[in-house]
Design an enzyme around this catalytic site. Structure first.
Site, PDB file in Angstrom:
ATOM      1  N   LYS A 126       6.335   1.460  -1.865  1.00  0.00           N
ATOM      2  CA  LYS A 126       4.980   1.132  -2.313  1.00  0.00           C
ATOM      3  C   LYS A 126       3.971   2.103  -1.718  1.00  0.00           C
ATOM      4  CE  LYS A 126       3.578  -3.193  -2.567  1.00  0.00           C
ATOM      5  NZ  LYS A 126       3.293  -4.593  -2.152  1.00  0.00           N
ATOM      6  N   THR A 127       3.113   2.617  -2.579  1.00  0.00           N
ATOM      7  CA  THR A 127       1.981   3.418  -2.118  1.00  0.00           C
ATOM      8  C   THR A 127       0.729   2.928  -2.840  1.00  0.00           C
ATOM      9  OG1 THR A 127       2.060   5.166  -3.812  1.00  0.00           O
ATOM     10  CG2 THR A 127       3.527   5.411  -1.916  1.00  0.00           C
TER      11      THR A 127
END
EC number: 2.2.1.2
Length: 319
Positions: A126-127
């Site tokens: 996740k970013t």
């Protein structure tokens, strides 16, 4: 008659939004998502303290950043013993404006998973959906590392994610709802802004139609729900990530769940597909006060919880 949770599963992949893996067992989600806030909440429970202590004991001399990533992976491993699908593990939100550092941490997280025998296909990195985060995801995807772009509040962010070829996006529902409700003040009428009229639901629906109409294969996972109605209004979305409390509420309610989103939905116009260059992205995001404010707020909140998690790990390591 089946529960609403079972009925929802017929149309949508159900994902658990929690770091509390014990809470997942009874509700049988396919995937799970975590973030710094959820992991911080989990490790403050006595049941999960041994996991934190083991990470510190086994890697006492490691830098705090490494300890944090090892703790995230330890939680991810436990979660993957419960769910048959994937887990999302988030890169430190303090790196949201640093493409190179985000890529390095993403690669490091995958290396830790693979060293533990977890194939990279079961992990989503996740970013944040900043320009830098999206470009980091582009590079990670090119390495065969699948990404989940979070803190997504607008179509321009979704367009840029599609242009980068990311695996999955997580458009937020509840935080959009919060912003519009606060902005409306006394003029807000809950009954009039429920279901398909909920601004968060409308945002996800807009993104869903854009993606499906243009044949974009990036998965859409609605996130950040405030009530059951928001979830039911998005039945048919590729995935929905839901808190244990709302999963339990759906499991305890009987009834059918009509499909609200379908791939062949021809309702409404959608913008023409376009590439997302940096100037266009920043201009469009800046023009959207809600998305700009909620993205900044989300990064601040996740960063604050990352700092608290650092302090907790540092304390456990005697630093």
């Amino acid at each position: 008659m089946s529960s609403q949770l079972e009925a929802l599963r017929r149309h949508t992949t159900v994902v658990a939004d929690t770091g509390d893996f014990e809470a997942m067992r009874a509700l049988r989600p396919t995937d799970a998502t975590t973030n710094p806030s959820l992991i911080l909440k989990a490790v403050q429970k006595e049941a999960y303290r041994p996991l934190l202590q083991q990470v510190v004991r086994d890697h006492r001399g490691a830098p705090l950043a490494e300890l944090t990533d090892r703790l995230l992976v330890a939680f991810g491993r436990e979660i993957l013993n419960i769910v048959p699908g994937r887990v999302s593990t988030e890169v430190d939100a303090r790196l949201s404006f640093d493409t190179r550092a985000t890529v390095e941490r993403g690669r490091g997280l995958i290396a830790l998973y693979e060293a533990a025998g977890i194939p990279r296909e079961r992990v989503l990195i996740k970013t944040a959906s900043t320009w830098e985060g999206i470009q980091a995801a582009r590079l990670l995807q090119a390495d065969g590392i699948r990404c989940n772009l979070t803190l997504l509040f607008s179509l321009p962010q979704a367009v840029a994610c599609a242009d980068a070829g990311v695996q999955l996006i997580s458009p937020f529902v509840g935080r959009i709802y919060d912003w519009y409700k606060k902005a409306a003040g006394a003029d807000w009428v809950e009954a009039e802004r429920a279901g398909a009229n909920d601004p968060g639901v409308q945002s996800v629906t807009e993104i869903y139609r854009y993606y499906k109409r243009h044949g974009i294969t990036t998965e859409i996972m609605g996130a950040s729900f405030r009530n059951k109605g928001q979830i039911l209004a998005l039945a048919g979305c590729d995935l929905l990530t839901i808190s244990p409390e709302l999963l339990a509420e759906l499991d305890g309610a009987q009834g059918d769940v009509p499909v609200r989103l379908t791939r062949d939905d021809e309702a409404g116009e959608v913008p023409a597909r376009r590439p997302a260059d940096e100037v266009w992205f920043r201009t469009e995001l800046n023009a959207n006060a809600m998305a700009t404010e909620k993205l900044a707020e989300g990064i601040r909140l996740f960063s604050a919880d990352a700092i608290k998690l650092d302090a907790l790990l540092g304390g456990a390591a005697g630093r």
